[in-house]
Design a protein around this motif. Sequence first.
Motif, PDB file in Angstrom:
ATOM      1  N   GLN A   1     -21.121  51.763 -42.599  1.00 26.34           N
ATOM      2  CA  GLN A   1     -21.331  51.904 -41.162  1.00 26.34           C
ATOM      3  C   GLN A   1     -22.078  50.686 -40.649  1.00 26.34           C
ATOM      4  O   GLN A   1     -23.172  50.393 -41.082  1.00 26.34           O
ATOM      5  CB  GLN A   1     -22.133  53.184 -40.862  1.00 26.34           C
ATOM      6  CG  GLN A   1     -22.376  53.443 -39.398  1.00 26.34           C
ATOM      7  CD  GLN A   1     -21.148  53.976 -38.681  1.00 26.34           C
ATOM      8  OE1 GLN A   1     -20.148  54.270 -39.324  1.00 26.34           O
ATOM      9  NE2 GLN A   1     -21.218  54.065 -37.378  1.00 26.34           N
ATOM     10  N   VAL A   2     -21.459  50.008 -39.705  1.00 29.69           N
ATOM     11  CA  VAL A   2     -22.079  48.823 -39.129  1.00 29.69           C
ATOM     12  C   VAL A   2     -22.938  49.229 -37.942  1.00 29.69           C
ATOM     13  O   VAL A   2     -22.454  49.891 -37.027  1.00 29.69           O
ATOM     14  CB  VAL A   2     -21.016  47.817 -38.676  1.00 29.69           C
ATOM     15  CG1 VAL A   2     -21.665  46.641 -37.958  1.00 29.69           C
ATOM     16  CG2 VAL A   2     -20.200  47.332 -39.871  1.00 29.69           C
ATOM     17  N   GLN A   3     -24.188  48.857 -37.979  1.00 28.91           N
ATOM     18  CA  GLN A   3     -25.085  49.091 -36.854  1.00 28.91           C
ATOM     19  C   GLN A   3     -25.733  47.773 -36.453  1.00 28.91           C
ATOM     20  O   GLN A   3     -26.137  46.989 -37.311  1.00 28.91           O
ATOM     21  CB  GLN A   3     -26.154  50.123 -37.207  1.00 28.91           C
ATOM     22  CG  GLN A   3     -25.592  51.524 -37.437  1.00 28.91           C
ATOM     23  CD  GLN A   3     -26.670  52.546 -37.701  1.00 28.91           C
ATOM     24  OE1 GLN A   3     -27.681  52.243 -38.317  1.00 28.91           O
ATOM     25  NE2 GLN A   3     -26.452  53.763 -37.241  1.00 28.91           N
ATOM     26  N   TYR A  24     -28.294  43.340 -38.207  1.00 31.53           N
ATOM     27  CA  TYR A  24     -27.116  44.144 -38.548  1.00 31.53           C
ATOM     28  C   TYR A  24     -27.284  44.810 -39.904  1.00 31.53           C
ATOM     29  O   TYR A  24     -27.885  44.247 -40.823  1.00 31.53           O
ATOM     30  CB  TYR A  24     -25.834  43.307 -38.509  1.00 31.53           C
ATOM     31  CG  TYR A  24     -25.815  42.058 -39.359  1.00 31.53           C
ATOM     32  CD1 TYR A  24     -26.260  40.840 -38.832  1.00 31.53           C
ATOM     33  CD2 TYR A  24     -25.333  42.073 -40.663  1.00 31.53           C
ATOM     34  CE1 TYR A  24     -26.222  39.681 -39.590  1.00 31.53           C
ATOM     35  CE2 TYR A  24     -25.290  40.919 -41.426  1.00 31.53           C
ATOM     36  CZ  TYR A  24     -25.739  39.721 -40.885  1.00 31.53           C
ATOM     37  OH  TYR A  24     -25.705  38.573 -41.653  1.00 31.53           O
ATOM     38  N   ALA A  28     -19.063  43.742 -41.073  1.00 26.81           N
ATOM     39  CA  ALA A  28     -17.820  44.516 -41.122  1.00 26.81           C
ATOM     40  C   ALA A  28     -16.772  43.775 -41.942  1.00 26.81           C
ATOM     41  O   ALA A  28     -16.785  42.555 -42.047  1.00 26.81           O
ATOM     42  CB  ALA A  28     -17.311  44.747 -39.709  1.00 26.81           C
ATOM     43  N   ASN A  97     -22.448  41.510 -30.771  1.00 22.61           N
ATOM     44  CA  ASN A  97     -21.125  42.050 -31.085  1.00 22.61           C
ATOM     45  C   ASN A  97     -20.621  41.438 -32.379  1.00 22.61           C
ATOM     46  O   ASN A  97     -20.733  40.236 -32.581  1.00 22.61           O
ATOM     47  CB  ASN A  97     -20.186  41.723 -29.925  1.00 22.61           C
ATOM     48  CG  ASN A  97     -18.728  41.795 -30.282  1.00 22.61           C
ATOM     49  OD1 ASN A  97     -18.145  40.841 -30.799  1.00 22.61           O
ATOM     50  ND2 ASN A  97     -18.125  42.935 -30.011  1.00 22.61           N
ATOM     51  N   GLN A  98     -20.089  42.295 -33.257  1.00 23.29           N
ATOM     52  CA  GLN A  98     -19.324  41.820 -34.415  1.00 23.29           C
ATOM     53  C   GLN A  98     -17.860  42.109 -34.113  1.00 23.29           C
ATOM     54  O   GLN A  98     -17.500  43.263 -33.832  1.00 23.29           O
ATOM     55  CB  GLN A  98     -19.714  42.570 -35.694  1.00 23.29           C
ATOM     56  CG  GLN A  98     -20.894  42.021 -36.429  1.00 23.29           C
ATOM     57  CD  GLN A  98     -21.027  42.629 -37.820  1.00 23.29           C
ATOM     58  OE1 GLN A  98     -20.052  43.046 -38.448  1.00 23.29           O
ATOM     59  NE2 GLN A  98     -22.264  42.676 -38.311  1.00 23.29           N
ATOM     60  N   ARG A 103     -11.371  46.101 -34.642  1.00 25.65           N
ATOM     61  CA  ARG A 103     -12.280  46.733 -33.708  1.00 25.65           C
ATOM     62  C   ARG A 103     -13.502  45.852 -33.477  1.00 25.65           C
ATOM     63  O   ARG A 103     -13.698  44.865 -34.181  1.00 25.65           O
ATOM     64  CB  ARG A 103     -12.713  48.123 -34.196  1.00 25.65           C
ATOM     65  CG  ARG A 103     -13.491  48.117 -35.496  1.00 25.65           C
ATOM     66  CD  ARG A 103     -14.189  49.450 -35.728  1.00 25.65           C
ATOM     67  NE  ARG A 103     -15.282  49.657 -34.776  1.00 25.65           N
ATOM     68  CZ  ARG A 103     -16.016  50.745 -34.743  1.00 25.65           C
ATOM     69  NH1 ARG A 103     -15.783  51.739 -35.589  1.00 25.65           N
ATOM     70  NH2 ARG A 103     -17.005  50.874 -33.871  1.00 25.65           N
ATOM     71  N   ASN A 104     -14.295  46.258 -32.501  1.00 21.04           N
ATOM     72  CA  ASN A 104     -15.554  45.601 -32.201  1.00 21.04           C
ATOM     73  C   ASN A 104     -16.712  46.550 -32.442  1.00 21.04           C
ATOM     74  O   ASN A 104     -16.592  47.759 -32.211  1.00 21.04           O
ATOM     75  CB  ASN A 104     -15.598  45.162 -30.731  1.00 21.04           C
ATOM     76  CG  ASN A 104     -14.721  43.965 -30.456  1.00 21.04           C
ATOM     77  OD1 ASN A 104     -15.013  42.865 -30.912  1.00 21.04           O
ATOM     78  ND2 ASN A 104     -13.661  44.169 -29.723  1.00 21.04           N
ATOM     79  N   TYR A 105     -17.819  45.984 -32.889  1.00 19.67           N
ATOM     80  CA  TYR A 105     -19.070  46.734 -33.031  1.00 19.67           C
ATOM     81  C   TYR A 105     -20.073  46.158 -32.045  1.00 19.67           C
ATOM     82  O   TYR A 105     -20.189  44.937 -31.913  1.00 19.67           O
ATOM     83  CB  TYR A 105     -19.604  46.614 -34.460  1.00 19.67           C
ATOM     84  CG  TYR A 105     -18.694  47.189 -35.512  1.00 19.67           C
ATOM     85  CD1 TYR A 105     -17.699  46.412 -36.103  1.00 19.67           C
ATOM     86  CD2 TYR A 105     -18.812  48.518 -35.909  1.00 19.67           C
ATOM     87  CE1 TYR A 105     -16.859  46.939 -37.058  1.00 19.67           C
ATOM     88  CE2 TYR A 105     -17.977  49.050 -36.880  1.00 19.67           C
ATOM     89  CZ  TYR A 105     -17.000  48.251 -37.442  1.00 19.67           C
ATOM     90  OH  TYR A 105     -16.168  48.781 -38.387  1.00 19.67           O
ATOM     91  N   TRP A 106     -20.816  47.062 -31.391  1.00 19.61           N
ATOM     92  CA  TRP A 106     -21.752  46.648 -30.355  1.00 19.61           C
ATOM     93  C   TRP A 106     -23.145  47.188 -30.623  1.00 19.61           C
ATOM     94  O   TRP A 106     -23.306  48.312 -31.125  1.00 19.61           O
ATOM     95  CB  TRP A 106     -21.297  47.173 -28.990  1.00 19.61           C
ATOM     96  CG  TRP A 106     -20.006  46.597 -28.513  1.00 19.61           C
ATOM     97  CD1 TRP A 106     -18.756  47.106 -28.693  1.00 19.61           C
ATOM     98  CD2 TRP A 106     -19.843  45.397 -27.756  1.00 19.61           C
ATOM     99  NE1 TRP A 106     -17.823  46.304 -28.105  1.00 19.61           N
ATOM    100  CE2 TRP A 106     -18.459  45.242 -27.520  1.00 19.61           C
ATOM    101  CE3 TRP A 106     -20.721  44.442 -27.248  1.00 19.61           C
ATOM    102  CZ2 TRP A 106     -17.940  44.162 -26.794  1.00 19.61           C
ATOM    103  CZ3 TRP A 106     -20.211  43.373 -26.532  1.00 19.61           C
ATOM    104  CH2 TRP A 106     -18.831  43.239 -26.316  1.00 19.61           C
TER     105      TRP A 106
END
Length: 116
Positions: A1-3, A24, A28, A97-98, A103-106
């Motif tokens: 899980q990317v946070q 982070y 990802a 943002n990654q 998809r994108n992670y924010w």
Amino acid sequence: QVQLVESGGGLVQPGGSLRLSCAYSALAVSVHAMNWYRQAPGKEREWVASILNPSGLKNYAVSVKGRFTISRDPSKSTWYLQMNSLKPEDTAVYFCNQATYSRNYWGQGTQVTVSS
């Protein structure tokens, strides 16, 4: 899980500086860029700066080029946005943002206010 967790925002006078951080939990799979975006009140979110992965190539929006610097410290699982010569028009919520190919992670965002 990317946070992703941003920090470092605040109130600064015009001409001042701030350094934002984005910590982070993991990179990802197939991440191709680490970015900073911002969103001012009543405006759409806009891209500010990027570090491409794995090349490390950096890119900047015209509005911040020469004033902002993006960097990364893999040993601390963090990337940064050093902001100098801040202007009132830089006031916004800043998001890290990654970006992957699927998809994108924010992060949740950090408020930057430039005002005298």
